[in-house]
Design an enzyme around this catalytic site. Structure first.
Site: not given
Ligand code: PEP
Length: 255
Positions: A216, A170, A13, A15, A176, A98, A237-238, A100
């Protein structure tokens, strides 16, 4: 059902990151690193990057997804993009619900349900995100929260459409933040998600559903999370923004 019968899914993802040029470069970097992977690989990129992403990923084992869609096909919804528009571009996946989007754009379980129905109508594969906040976990209502999110998200979704839906657990407190759920915490909720799907549908539907963990996840912690019986992959994500990290996670999923 044996976990090994479900194909692992590693989805990135991105973002609100990467412009068109950066998108092409990053996918070109990732492609050779994952070309022998056995798992499904999906990159969910910003709307503006969908076209270049689709073009660079054509003829590779990387599928392209969006991070949201609107539930109407078209109309006076300034700034929105419909599931119908995504499918007409050749997009195959869409992330729905999601945290966010729920937090900053007031998405509710009801709009999530409408979006899933719109996406399925367009034959898109859905990555449905569910998860509890830190407060909810501390109040010991994680299971109630997840159960409500799932029951509303799956309202009026028929058994035959289950194969188009992947659920991503999640926990909001892990997204994040660098704070990953322990493998036991993640497995406990992913097991619970499968039980709810079994209650709503049947054992076959629950057993064949891919359930991912997200929050994460990185090259270091992926192995232990992905070894769990009910964790079939990750929504990243990251770490999906770095080719080396993302491809390491793909390797762990294949191991
Ligand atoms: C996400 O945005 O779905 C996510 C899991 O982000 P991160 O891996 O950065 O925590």
């Amino acid at each position: 059902m044996n976990k090994l019968l479900r194909t692992p899914v590693i989805a990135g993802n991105w973002k609100m990151n990467k412009n068109c040029e950066e998108t092409k470069n990053l996918i070109e970097e990732i492609t050779p690193l994952v070309k022998k992977a056995n798992c499904k690989i999906v990159l969910c990129v910003p709307y503006t990057d969908l076209l270049p992403a689709l073009s660079v990923a054509a003829n590779t084992n990387i599928k392209i997804g969006a991070q949201n869609c609107h539930f109407e096909d078209h109309g006076a919804f300034t700034g929105e993009i419909s599931a119908k528009m995504l499918s007409s571009m050749g997009v195959e996946y869409v992330v729905i619900g999601h945290s966010e989007r729920r937090m900053y754009f007031s998405e509710t379980d009801i709009t999530v349900n409408k979006k899933i129905k719109a996406a399925i109508k367009e034959k898109l594969n859905v990555i449905l995100c569910v998860g509890e906040s830190l407060e909810q976990r501390e109040q010991n209502i994680t299971f109630e929260v997840i159960s409500t999110q799932l029951k509303i998200a799956f309202k009026d979704i028929i058994n035959e459409d289950l194969e188009k839906i992947i659920v991503a657990y999640e926990p909001i407190w892990a997204i994040g933040t660098g704070k990953t759920a322990t493998s036991e915490q993640a497995e406990e909720v992913c097991y619970f998600i499968r039980e709810i799907i079994k209650q709503l549908y049947d054992k076959k539907g629950a057993d064949s559903m891919s359930i991912l963990y997200g929050g994460s996840m990185n090259a270091k912690n992926a192995k232990e999370l992905l070894l769990q019986n009910n964790i079939d992959g990750g929504l990243i994500g990251g770490a999906s923004l770095k080719s080396a990290d993302f491809s390491e996670i793909v390797k762990e999923a294949d191991a």
